[in-house]
Design an enzyme around this catalytic site. Structure first.
Site, PDB file in Angstrom:
ATOM      1  N   LYS A  86       0.829  -1.199   0.000  1.00  0.00           N
ATOM      2  CA  LYS A  86       0.000   0.000   0.000  1.00  0.00           C
ATOM      3  C   LYS A  86       0.870   1.259   0.000  1.00  0.00           C
ATOM      4  O   LYS A  86       1.906   1.307   0.669  1.00  0.00           O
ATOM      5  CB  LYS A  86      -0.920  -0.035   1.227  1.00  0.00           C
ATOM      6  CG  LYS A  86      -2.005   1.029   1.280  1.00  0.00           C
ATOM      7  CD  LYS A  86      -2.914   0.719   2.464  1.00  0.00           C
ATOM      8  CE  LYS A  86      -3.955   1.804   2.706  1.00  0.00           C
ATOM      9  NZ  LYS A  86      -4.809   1.485   3.878  1.00  0.00           N
ATOM     10  N   SER A 161      -9.492   2.167   3.247  1.00  0.00           N
ATOM     11  CA  SER A 161      -8.541   2.854   2.393  1.00  0.00           C
ATOM     12  C   SER A 161      -7.674   1.930   1.547  1.00  0.00           C
ATOM     13  O   SER A 161      -7.011   2.392   0.627  1.00  0.00           O
ATOM     14  CB  SER A 161      -7.631   3.744   3.259  1.00  0.00           C
ATOM     15  OG  SER A 161      -6.833   2.987   4.133  1.00  0.00           O
ATOM     16  N   SER A 185      -9.861  -0.094   7.351  1.00  0.00           N
ATOM     17  CA  SER A 185      -9.289   0.064   6.013  1.00  0.00           C
ATOM     18  C   SER A 185      -8.820  -1.216   5.336  1.00  0.00           C
ATOM     19  O   SER A 185      -8.510  -1.203   4.153  1.00  0.00           O
ATOM     20  CB  SER A 185      -8.124   1.054   6.060  1.00  0.00           C
ATOM     21  OG  SER A 185      -8.599   2.347   6.366  1.00  0.00           O
TER      22      SER A 185
END
Length: 475
Positions: A86, A161, A185
């Protein structure tokens, strides 16, 4: 790219094909590498081609297909398997832009402590996955770029996210991808795209640099996968790398619970009762499955006071204020004028209510006592992952007026932040499809250190209610 024969608005987009990756999960691919039937380079090249084939998903923030980060060890649980990290976690040689147009980062000089643990699995990193600005939103829709699309229905959100990670795994680009979870997330995008997403207990792994700076650490690291066994194998590998004797051991999880469990069912968050019939039905379906397998299941009422939600919202706003006001310290080219509407709205909210800060921190620090007192009598609690079906793109865009967006987020993600506040584990697993053609997810949550039981329950659901999958015929 392969699309199902549906209307253009709902056609599924995926990259599954009869190549070196096939339809295998990470453990199966690692076994092929160990037997010499596939090479890491062959798998990485196939994943790169797949990523390029589904570029319209806008899931990749930075690609390093020509120079992937090669395994640091050849005997890791996922040795030779391609993946993405990420884009809020540093890897030496790759920039970290945190999903925002306010930063134009140079390549990182070092690799984050947690990412070093992640790399010990032997995975091959092909780049960075997309996220909303600083991970603040529950949908990966940058104000100054293309939204990350849901492979099941490209008109819908892939969640956030860790939305880029979820889209890449669900679409078949890679079998697993890194994510982190500061308010849901990992679990939110897992539910949105039909994946497994575990948020571990606080202390279960090395903290990231960001987590170590927080006054209350709400961030957990992990992965998104298509199978429970991949998540279980990764969790066991991380535990061997970073054992924490203050938490009960997890060990190897390979099947359902071996004893009757007490499971509570909760269909109300701080934002109110769940109204979406598809979500309610998904929880009831899983509850009936548990009962059929001899587990004691009972409905419970919401035991948590409104003050906890209010305190979390204030803490979230405080983090946005800190990021927006100190960005220049981390990046001299930081441009606050390029921050999105959600970040700036949260910042304004914080400064309007800055007086709440000491009390909010006290409430959050004490929340686990309430949680354990109310839920400690159960082995697990079954709740929805999301308050309603994954919404269309635009519903949670940072361009929505702030007060309206905040209310929408509360209703959508009301079930996920509590486990970040309390430091307790939670796992989201697929539980069918909504009428819009997108997956539904349910969560099993527990007290600190309860990952083993949660993984066993996830195994039971996977075995008895097979997860919906995007795939291509003949693979």
């Amino acid at each position: 790219m392969t699309t199902d024969a549906r209307s253009p608005a709902t056609a599924r987009i995926h990259a599954f094909t009869d190549d070196a990756l096939g339809d295998h999960d990470a453990l199966a691919l690692a076994e092929l590498v160990r037997r010499g039937e596939r090479s890491p380079g062959e798998l990485a090249a196939a994943a790169a081609r797949r990523a390029e084939a589904v570029a319209e998903l806008a899931a990749v923030a930075y690609e390093s297909f020509a120079e992937p980060v090669l395994p640091v060890r050849a005997d890791g649980v996922f040795a030779g398997v391609p993946t993405f990290v990420k884009d809020n976690s540093d890897i030496a040689g790759m920039p970290s832009n945190h999903g925002t147009a306010a930063i134009s980062a140079a390549p990182a000089r070092g690799t984050d402590a947690y990412v070093r643990e992640f790399l010990s699995t032997g995975a091959v990193v092909l780049g960075k996955s997309a996220l909303p600005e600083f991970g603040f939103n529950a949908s990966t829709e940058p104000e100054y770029g293309e939204p990350t699309r849901n492979p099941w229905n490209p008109g819908r959100s892939a969640g956030g996210s860790s939305g880029g990670a979820a889209a890449l795994v669900a679409a078949g680009v890679v079998p697993f991808a890194h994510g982190n979870d500061g308010g849901g997330s990992i679990r939110i995008p897992a539910a949105s795209t039909g994946l497994v997403g575990l948020k571990p207990s606080r202390g279960r792994h090395a903290d990231s640099r960001l987590a170590r700076l927080l006054p209350l650490n709400i961030v957990s690291e992990g992965i998104l996968t298509r199978t429970v066994r991949d998540t279980a194998a990764f969790t066991a590998a991380m535990e061997r790398r970073h054992p924490n004797r203050a938490l009960p051991p997890i060990g190897s999880v390979e099947g359902p619970p071996d004893r009757p469990l007490r499971v509570a069912v909760l269909l109300e968050s701080a934002a109110g009762p769940v109204a979406d019939p598809a979500v309610r039905e998904s929880v009831r379906r899983v509850a009936e499955l548990l009962s059929a397998h001899g587990h004691y299941v009972e409905d419970v009422s919401l035991p948590f006071v409104k003050a906890i939600e209010t305190a979390f919202l204030h803490y979230w706003a405080m983090l946005a204020a800190v990021v927006s006001d100190t960005g220049k310290l981390a990046d001299r080219h930081f441009d606050r004028s390029r921050l999105d509407g959600l970040t700036m709205g949260l910042r304004r909210k914080f400064y309007r209510e800055v007086w709440r800060t000491p009390g909010a921190l006290r409430v959050l620090a004490r929340a686990y006592r309430t949680y354990e007192a109310e839920m400690g009598g159960y082995d697990a609690v079954l709740v929805p992952t999301l308050g309603h079906t994954t919404p269309p793109l635009g519903h949670l865009a940072p361009t929505v007026p702030f007060d309206e967006l905040l209310d929408r987020l509360r209703r959508y993600v009301g079930f996920t932040p509590l486990n970040n506040i309390t430091g307790t584990p939670a796992i989201s697993v697929p539980a069918g499809l909504a009428p819009a053609g997108v997956p539904l997810g349910v969560q099993f949550v527990g007290v600190r250190g309860a990952e083993r039981v949660l993984l066993q329950l996830a195994c039971l659901v996977e075995a008895e209610l097979p997860f919906p999958r995007i795939t291509a015929p003949g693979i």
